[in-house]
Design a protein around this motif. Sequence first.
Motif, mmCIF file in Angstrom:
data_model
loop_
_atom_site.group_PDB
_atom_site.id
_atom_site.type_symbol
_atom_site.label_atom_id
_atom_site.label_comp_id
_atom_site.label_asym_id
_atom_site.label_seq_id
_atom_site.Cartn_x
_atom_site.Cartn_y
_atom_site.Cartn_z
ATOM 1 N N GLU A 127 0.818 -1.215 0.000
ATOM 2 C CA GLU A 127 0.000 0.000 0.000
ATOM 3 C C GLU A 127 0.851 1.264 0.000
ATOM 4 O O GLU A 127 1.925 1.308 0.603
ATOM 5 C CB GLU A 127 -0.934 -0.001 1.225
ATOM 6 C CG GLU A 127 -1.965 -1.124 1.152
ATOM 7 C CD GLU A 127 -2.844 -1.234 2.387
ATOM 8 O OE1 GLU A 127 -3.755 -2.076 2.373
ATOM 9 O OE2 GLU A 127 -2.621 -0.491 3.368
ATOM 10 N N HIS A 136 -2.109 16.436 -8.792
ATOM 11 C CA HIS A 136 -2.164 15.252 -9.664
ATOM 12 C C HIS A 136 -0.793 14.587 -9.811
ATOM 13 O O HIS A 136 -0.705 13.377 -9.993
ATOM 14 C CB HIS A 136 -2.689 15.629 -11.051
ATOM 15 C CG HIS A 136 -4.131 16.073 -11.030
ATOM 16 N ND1 HIS A 136 -4.735 16.711 -12.088
ATOM 17 C CD2 HIS A 136 -5.074 15.973 -10.066
ATOM 18 C CE1 HIS A 136 -5.992 16.985 -11.775
ATOM 19 N NE2 HIS A 136 -6.223 16.560 -10.557
ATOM 20 N N ILE A 139 -0.351 11.969 -7.386
ATOM 21 C CA ILE A 139 -1.416 10.952 -7.397
ATOM 22 C C ILE A 139 -1.173 9.981 -8.554
ATOM 23 O O ILE A 139 -1.066 8.768 -8.363
ATOM 24 C CB ILE A 139 -2.819 11.598 -7.586
ATOM 25 C CG1 ILE A 139 -3.139 12.606 -6.463
ATOM 26 C CG2 ILE A 139 -3.900 10.502 -7.634
ATOM 27 C CD1 ILE A 139 -4.411 13.395 -6.690
ATOM 28 N N VAL A 140 -1.046 10.579 -9.748
ATOM 29 C CA VAL A 140 -1.003 9.769 -10.971
ATOM 30 C C VAL A 140 0.179 8.791 -11.020
ATOM 31 O O VAL A 140 -0.009 7.622 -11.378
ATOM 32 C CB VAL A 140 -1.065 10.676 -12.226
ATOM 33 C CG1 VAL A 140 -1.037 9.846 -13.503
ATOM 34 C CG2 VAL A 140 -2.325 11.540 -12.191
ATOM 35 N N TRP A 142 1.574 7.235 -8.681
ATOM 36 C CA TRP A 142 1.282 6.123 -7.760
ATOM 37 C C TRP A 142 0.162 5.249 -8.301
ATOM 38 O O TRP A 142 0.177 4.040 -8.112
ATOM 39 C CB TRP A 142 0.968 6.668 -6.359
ATOM 40 C CG TRP A 142 2.059 7.574 -5.902
ATOM 41 C CD1 TRP A 142 1.958 8.898 -5.607
ATOM 42 C CD2 TRP A 142 3.453 7.250 -5.778
ATOM 43 N NE1 TRP A 142 3.192 9.417 -5.294
ATOM 44 C CE2 TRP A 142 4.123 8.434 -5.390
ATOM 45 C CE3 TRP A 142 4.210 6.086 -5.954
ATOM 46 C CZ2 TRP A 142 5.511 8.475 -5.175
ATOM 47 C CZ3 TRP A 142 5.575 6.137 -5.743
ATOM 48 C CH2 TRP A 142 6.207 7.309 -5.365
ATOM 49 N N GLN A 143 -0.794 5.876 -8.979
ATOM 50 C CA GLN A 143 -1.838 5.067 -9.630
ATOM 51 C C GLN A 143 -1.232 4.186 -10.709
ATOM 52 O O GLN A 143 -1.607 3.020 -10.872
ATOM 53 C CB GLN A 143 -2.903 5.973 -10.258
ATOM 54 C CG GLN A 143 -3.825 6.602 -9.229
ATOM 55 C CD GLN A 143 -4.800 7.583 -9.856
ATOM 56 O OE1 GLN A 143 -4.468 8.252 -10.833
ATOM 57 N NE2 GLN A 143 -5.987 7.683 -9.293
ATOM 58 N N MET A 144 -0.291 4.753 -11.463
ATOM 59 C CA MET A 144 0.370 3.978 -12.520
ATOM 60 C C MET A 144 1.097 2.790 -11.920
ATOM 61 O O MET A 144 1.038 1.663 -12.423
ATOM 62 C CB MET A 144 1.353 4.871 -13.299
ATOM 63 C CG MET A 144 0.664 5.960 -14.107
ATOM 64 S SD MET A 144 1.805 7.275 -14.627
ATOM 65 C CE MET A 144 2.622 6.495 -15.984
ATOM 66 N N CYS A 146 0.489 1.366 -8.967
ATOM 67 C CA CYS A 146 -0.482 0.427 -8.388
ATOM 68 C C CYS A 146 -1.054 -0.476 -9.479
ATOM 69 O O CYS A 146 -1.213 -1.683 -9.270
ATOM 70 C CB CYS A 146 -1.611 1.176 -7.685
ATOM 71 S SG CYS A 146 -1.091 1.906 -6.128
ATOM 72 N N GLU A 147 -1.341 0.124 -10.623
ATOM 73 C CA GLU A 147 -1.906 -0.652 -11.718
ATOM 74 C C GLU A 147 -0.911 -1.683 -12.226
ATOM 75 O O GLU A 147 -1.245 -2.835 -12.490
ATOM 76 C CB GLU A 147 -2.313 0.298 -12.844
ATOM 77 C CG GLU A 147 -3.216 -0.342 -13.852
ATOM 78 C CD GLU A 147 -3.709 0.646 -14.899
ATOM 79 O OE1 GLU A 147 -4.072 0.196 -15.991
ATOM 80 O OE2 GLU A 147 -3.702 1.858 -14.617
ATOM 81 N N LYS A 152 -2.003 -1.006 -3.728
ATOM 82 C CA LYS A 152 -3.211 -0.232 -3.435
ATOM 83 C C LYS A 152 -2.861 1.172 -2.981
ATOM 84 O O LYS A 152 -1.935 1.375 -2.205
ATOM 85 C CB LYS A 152 -4.005 -0.901 -2.306
ATOM 86 C CG LYS A 152 -4.746 -2.154 -2.728
ATOM 87 C CD LYS A 152 -5.909 -2.404 -1.762
ATOM 88 C CE LYS A 152 -6.602 -3.721 -2.031
ATOM 89 N NZ LYS A 152 -5.811 -4.873 -1.538
ATOM 90 N N LEU A 153 -3.659 2.138 -3.459
ATOM 91 C CA LEU A 153 -3.490 3.521 -3.058
ATOM 92 C C LEU A 153 -4.475 3.829 -1.939
ATOM 93 O O LEU A 153 -5.677 3.591 -2.073
ATOM 94 C CB LEU A 153 -3.766 4.426 -4.271
ATOM 95 C CG LEU A 153 -3.289 5.870 -4.197
ATOM 96 C CD1 LEU A 153 -1.781 5.934 -4.009
ATOM 97 C CD2 LEU A 153 -3.697 6.619 -5.456
ATOM 98 N N LYS A 154 -3.966 4.329 -0.820
ATOM 99 C CA LYS A 154 -4.827 4.691 0.309
ATOM 100 C C LYS A 154 -4.791 6.206 0.472
ATOM 101 O O LYS A 154 -3.705 6.799 0.502
ATOM 102 C CB LYS A 154 -4.322 4.027 1.598
ATOM 103 C CG LYS A 154 -4.378 2.503 1.545
ATOM 104 C CD LYS A 154 -5.802 2.034 1.742
ATOM 105 C CE LYS A 154 -5.920 0.527 1.544
ATOM 106 N NZ LYS A 154 -7.305 0.069 1.747
#
Lengths: 418, 156
Positions: A127, A136, A139-140, A142-144, A146-147, A152-154
């Motif tokens: 996580e 952004h 955020i972005v 870390w989303q990349m 995680c994918e 998981k992003l918390k």
Amino acid sequence: MTAQTALAVTPPTLDVERIRADFPILRNVHPHGKPLVYLDNAASGQMPQPVIDRLVRYQTHEHANIHRGVHTLSETATAAYEDARRRVQKFLNARQEREIVFTSGCTEGVNLVMHGYGRRFIGEGDEIVITWLEHHSNIVPWQMLCEERGAKLKVVPIDDRGDVILEEYERLVGPRTKLVAITHVSNALGTVNPVKQMIAMAHAHGVPVLIDGAQAVPHVAVDVQDLDCEFYAFSGHKIFGPTGSGALYGKAEWLEKMQPFKGGGDMILSVTFEKTTYNAIPAKFEAGTPPIAAMIGLGEALDYVGRIGLDAIAAHEHELLAYATEKMSAVDGVRLIGTARQKASVLSFYVGEVHPHDVGTLLNEDGIAVRTGHHCAQPVMQRFKVPATARASFALYNTFEEVDALVASVRKVQQLFA
Amino acid sequence: MMDSKQLYQEVILDHNRKPRNYGALADATHRSEGLNPLCGDHIWLSLKVDGGAVAGIAFEGQSCAICKASASMMTTVVKGKAVGDVETLIGEFRAMATGQLEPATQAHHLGRLTVFAGIKDLPSRVKCAILPWHTLHAAFVQEGSTTTEGEADPVS
């Protein structure tokens, strides 16, 4: 003795007129024939003459590629570039020069940590904890990740004032957390996060912390040893340096464990077709020819800010923000977005039912530059149920008269739409 | 540079305050959604095409005054017109807003829509004015949603 102590802790008053004289753009530009009232500092700061002069001197007397030639110019350029690194080190109070990696800006700093640390050490079920206040660019990436990795992003929620809810933060950081990545100062709301406390809380679980300092460094004195964060990223252009400059601080033991971010020249020790050996830090992360002049300009900008003193700057901006908050709150129909207990520089607002883009276009007519939009922080906008805000953001060269001009112009907008 | 007060004139402020044909048509034959991601303008159009003409049209959404007034005036102008004539208007409006059609000297069918001529001097606001027209075109060609970015970008 008592009087002397009191004197010592009172920050010196800023000579704003003298500071303004250092920024040629403030007297050179007249939008719609009006004096420029530049209140878009959170997007980018203006450049003082000493930094402009340094760029000119570099290009006219010192330029060659760095870390390569044995000739005089290359050595001069290398020395200037490495001197800029020492200035960043001093500015952040890092232990060692090699803990400073030059980047193109804060976004690249975050992406470097994502590729260098995240892709090496973060895997399925792990996580990453961020806050609702993030830009952004924090955020972005870390989303990349995680994918790609099944991590998981918390997201730590904020309250109605725009303060991070620390109890929720404490609840979200746990045995699965591999990284905490949080902003020091919110670009959309101006909230100053209690990062030192949040870092200590993460460390209690053995979790490393990345601080996004893009909005903090022009307003708050940063000491990375005192904060004890593993990483601290910022952009040069927001602290009156050139665009394309920036730095990432990383604790040496972490930078050493990380994999390179970009492959190319300067980041290697030796290359054969069978095997490449990477260079030591920070060179390992600085592939390719950097914008040398920009980084030297950044060093000069940090010295400029250092000469004036961040304590004096912070005190001036605090008064400006308090004054602007009071004056704007007194305007009927104006709603302030973000009223955190501790704020820096930023006043985000909504004028009645008028869309922020209409506000921005009309303020511009009075020579006032504000940012309008979602500020690359759409989750914050969603949290406050607005599509966008108008945002005034202050810097060391702004004056109380400029706040008055802003308030008067906002009143005009309100009358036009009444 | 144009004085933006020339743009924020009474007719535009009035359409912003009291948008015409605001809402959704229950018996729409065409619907589409338009989004300007940069500033958050977001509108929905519903229209009823009957016998090759726009028999009814309505819009709703969240947007700035320029976008809302543009949408409101668009609905009043296109209602009753043949689809082909409306497509001509869409082209002319876009050309005017991007400075390729000078309504004072060139032939057009824009009528009172020329109150938006000044938008060409405010590059960051051109998309606000164009979005409703863009969305109308998307409705005709049965694209569910459209944006002012990318290939369809009117100002790139």
